[in-house]
Design an enzyme around this catalytic site. Structure first.
Site, PDB file in Angstrom:
ATOM      1  N   LYS A   1       0.831  -1.211   0.000  1.00 56.21           N
ATOM      2  CA  LYS A   1       0.000   0.000   0.000  1.00 56.21           C
ATOM      3  C   LYS A   1       0.868   1.265   0.000  1.00 56.21           C
ATOM      4  O   LYS A   1       0.573   2.214  -0.703  1.00 56.21           O
ATOM      5  CB  LYS A   1      -0.870   0.060   1.259  1.00 56.21           C
ATOM      6  CG  LYS A   1      -1.859  -1.064   1.410  1.00 56.21           C
ATOM      7  CD  LYS A   1      -2.809  -0.796   2.571  1.00 56.21           C
ATOM      8  CE  LYS A   1      -2.144  -0.713   3.932  1.00 56.21           C
ATOM      9  NZ  LYS A   1      -1.690  -1.983   4.494  1.00 56.21           N
TER      10      LYS A   1
ATOM     11  N   ARG B   1      -9.489   1.543   8.661  1.00 56.09           N
ATOM     12  CA  ARG B   1      -9.190   0.139   8.936  1.00 56.09           C
ATOM     13  C   ARG B   1     -10.443  -0.584   9.435  1.00 56.09           C
ATOM     14  O   ARG B   1     -10.429  -1.796   9.561  1.00 56.09           O
ATOM     15  CB  ARG B   1      -8.144   0.008  10.043  1.00 56.09           C
ATOM     16  CG  ARG B   1      -6.698   0.209   9.650  1.00 56.09           C
ATOM     17  CD  ARG B   1      -6.094  -1.029   9.050  1.00 56.09           C
ATOM     18  NE  ARG B   1      -4.765  -1.387   9.495  1.00 56.09           N
ATOM     19  CZ  ARG B   1      -3.625  -0.783   9.180  1.00 56.09           C
ATOM     20  NH1 ARG B   1      -3.613   0.286   8.462  1.00 56.09           N
ATOM     21  NH2 ARG B   1      -2.476  -1.255   9.604  1.00 56.09           N
TER      22      ARG B   1
ATOM     23  N   ARG C   1      11.383  -7.124   5.383  1.00 54.76           N
ATOM     24  CA  ARG C   1      11.234  -5.716   4.970  1.00 54.76           C
ATOM     25  C   ARG C   1      12.170  -4.811   5.777  1.00 54.76           C
ATOM     26  O   ARG C   1      12.335  -4.988   6.978  1.00 54.76           O
ATOM     27  CB  ARG C   1       9.781  -5.303   5.205  1.00 54.76           C
ATOM     28  CG  ARG C   1       9.492  -3.853   4.960  1.00 54.76           C
ATOM     29  CD  ARG C   1       8.029  -3.628   4.727  1.00 54.76           C
ATOM     30  NE  ARG C   1       7.230  -3.616   5.947  1.00 54.76           N
ATOM     31  CZ  ARG C   1       5.911  -3.372   5.967  1.00 54.76           C
ATOM     32  NH1 ARG C   1       5.258  -3.153   4.845  1.00 54.76           N
ATOM     33  NH2 ARG C   1       5.260  -3.385   7.101  1.00 54.76           N
TER      34      ARG C   1
ATOM     35  N   ARG D   1      10.984  -2.197  11.283  1.00 55.88           N
ATOM     36  CA  ARG D   1       9.945  -1.653  12.151  1.00 55.88           C
ATOM     37  C   ARG D   1       9.693  -2.552  13.364  1.00 55.88           C
ATOM     38  O   ARG D   1       9.817  -3.773  13.260  1.00 55.88           O
ATOM     39  CB  ARG D   1       8.640  -1.494  11.358  1.00 55.88           C
ATOM     40  CG  ARG D   1       8.590  -0.231  10.555  1.00 55.88           C
ATOM     41  CD  ARG D   1       7.408  -0.188   9.625  1.00 55.88           C
ATOM     42  NE  ARG D   1       6.176  -0.738  10.185  1.00 55.88           N
ATOM     43  CZ  ARG D   1       5.008  -0.768   9.535  1.00 55.88           C
ATOM     44  NH1 ARG D   1       4.937  -0.271   8.308  1.00 55.88           N
ATOM     45  NH2 ARG D   1       3.945  -1.277  10.076  1.00 55.88           N
TER      46      ARG D   1
ATOM     47  N   ARG E   1      -1.279  -9.155  13.321  1.00 50.34           N
ATOM     48  CA  ARG E   1      -1.800  -8.058  12.479  1.00 50.34           C
ATOM     49  C   ARG E   1      -2.687  -8.622  11.370  1.00 50.34           C
ATOM     50  O   ARG E   1      -3.713  -8.047  11.027  1.00 50.34           O
ATOM     51  CB  ARG E   1      -0.642  -7.260  11.862  1.00 50.34           C
ATOM     52  CG  ARG E   1       0.023  -6.332  12.865  1.00 50.34           C
ATOM     53  CD  ARG E   1       1.427  -5.978  12.457  1.00 50.34           C
ATOM     54  NE  ARG E   1       1.513  -5.080  11.328  1.00 50.34           N
ATOM     55  CZ  ARG E   1       2.626  -4.879  10.632  1.00 50.34           C
ATOM     56  NH1 ARG E   1       3.738  -5.511  10.956  1.00 50.34           N
ATOM     57  NH2 ARG E   1       2.640  -4.038   9.627  1.00 50.34           N
TER      58      ARG E   1
HETATM   59  P1  AMP Z   1       0.698   0.221   9.014  1.00 51.80           P
HETATM   60  O1  AMP Z   1       1.923   1.088   8.917  1.00 51.80           O
HETATM   61  O2  AMP Z   1      -0.440   0.703   8.165  1.00 51.80           O
HETATM   62  O3  AMP Z   1       1.012  -1.246   8.814  1.00 51.80           O
HETATM   63  O4  AMP Z   1       0.162   0.379  10.524  1.00 51.80           O
HETATM   64  C1  AMP Z   1       0.942  -0.031  11.627  1.00 51.80           C
HETATM   65  C2  AMP Z   1       0.052  -0.182  12.845  1.00 51.80           C
HETATM   66  O5  AMP Z   1      -0.558   1.074  13.176  1.00 51.80           O
HETATM   67  C3  AMP Z   1      -1.125  -1.129  12.673  1.00 51.80           C
HETATM   68  O6  AMP Z   1      -0.764  -2.490  12.885  1.00 51.80           O
HETATM   69  C4  AMP Z   1      -2.084  -0.618  13.754  1.00 51.80           C
HETATM   70  O7  AMP Z   1      -1.661  -1.013  15.047  1.00 51.80           O
HETATM   71  C5  AMP Z   1      -1.878   0.882  13.665  1.00 51.80           C
HETATM   72  N1  AMP Z   1      -2.823   1.502  12.700  1.00 51.80           N
HETATM   73  C6  AMP Z   1      -2.534   2.004  11.464  1.00 51.80           C
HETATM   74  N2  AMP Z   1      -3.629   2.514  10.892  1.00 51.80           N
HETATM   75  C7  AMP Z   1      -4.648   2.341  11.779  1.00 51.80           C
HETATM   76  C8  AMP Z   1      -6.045   2.655  11.765  1.00 51.80           C
HETATM   77  N3  AMP Z   1      -6.620   3.236  10.698  1.00 51.80           N
HETATM   78  N4  AMP Z   1      -6.787   2.327  12.845  1.00 51.80           N
HETATM   79  C9  AMP Z   1      -6.223   1.748  13.920  1.00 51.80           C
HETATM   80  N5  AMP Z   1      -4.919   1.407  14.004  1.00 51.80           N
HETATM   81  C10 AMP Z   1      -4.135   1.683  12.934  1.00 51.80           C
END
Ligand code: AMP
Length: 221
Positions: free
Chosen positions: A13, A88, A127, A162, A173
């Site tokens: 994404k 989400r 990654r 990360r 996740r």
């Molecule tokens: P990402 O970088 O999109 O993989 O997000 C990393 C982490 O941030 C996710 O595993 C969630 O814990 C949190 N997160 C990201 N976006 C959201 C969202 N829209 N709602 C709730 N938690 C989020």
């Protein structure tokens, strides 16, 4: 124009969102990155967010919505935004529609990037990410390693793994993602703005191909 990037973690994404942002001239907003920036502040809110993220859980809706709404009110969103990682949940999607409606805007397309779970796990544990927010280049130690080990080719910043890019957290996740994604996907399908891209690690569909497909969809809409 507003674009929502759906898809499980590790489906690309961020990479697709970055190229789309350059091609369409609209800002790319990653909710995960916003949260990681709060974590860096080492305050109470950052600590709270870190606890959810390291457990592979979602940040509660109320908090996620509050921080994204704040971001969507910044001046660089005047032409729209590519939302990567938000919404989400279906509740977040409904609230987002309301926020955009108040601006007399709407979501033009929800892109669902689809990749089998085993391939996602393999991608994520390998990654490496450039933490420079101006760059954000993503590497993979197998199929896209940096030229110099541990250093970003583009900006020279030290790459990071990360905190949530380990097998245990990724599995959690993914579980969280599958529990809630169905409703979200249906929500956009019912609005007739869902665009699904089927991927696998062997497919030769490049980021550029995906972006061209999305642009063609938007032009024909
Ligand atoms: P990402 O970088 O999109 O993989 O997000 C990393 C982490 O941030 C996710 O595993 C969630 O814990 C949190 N997160 C990201 N976006 C959201 C969202 N829209 N709602 C709730 N938690 C989020």
């Amino acid at each position: 124009m507003y674009i929502v990037m759906l898809g499980a973690p590790g489906t690309g994404k961020g990479t697709v969102g970055d190229l789309l942002s350059k091609e369409l001239g609209i800002v790319h907003i990653s909710s995960g990155e916003i949260f990681r920036n709060y974590i860096k502040k080492h305050n109470k809110l950052g600590q709270e967010i870190e606890n959810y993220i390291t457990e592979g859980k979602l940040v509660p809706d109320e908090l996620a919505i509050q921080l994204i709404e704040k971001r969507l009110n910044e001046p660089d969103t005047k032409n729209g935004a590519i939302l990567d990682g938000f919404p989400r949940t279906e509740n977040q999607a409904v609230v987002l529609d309301g926020i955009l409606k108040a601006k007399q805007e709407k979501i033009n397309i929800a892109v669902d990037l689809n990749l089998p779970d085993e391939e996602i796990i393999d991608r994520i544990v390998k990654r490496r990410t450039c933490p420079n927010t101006e760059c954000r280049e993503i590497y993979n130690i197998d199929f896209k390693p940096p030229k110099v080990d541990g250093i970003c080719d583009k900006c020279g910043t030290k790459l990071i793994k990360r905190i949530d890019d380990n097998e245990k957290t990724v599995k959690q996740r993914l579980e969280t993602y599958h529990e809630i994604s169905e409703g979200l996907i249906k929500y956009y399908k019912n609005q007739d703005i869902l665009y699904t891209v089927k991927l696998n690690n062997k497919s030769d569909l490049t980021t550029k191909d995906i972006v061209e497909e999305i642009k063609a969809y938007l032009e024909n809409k």
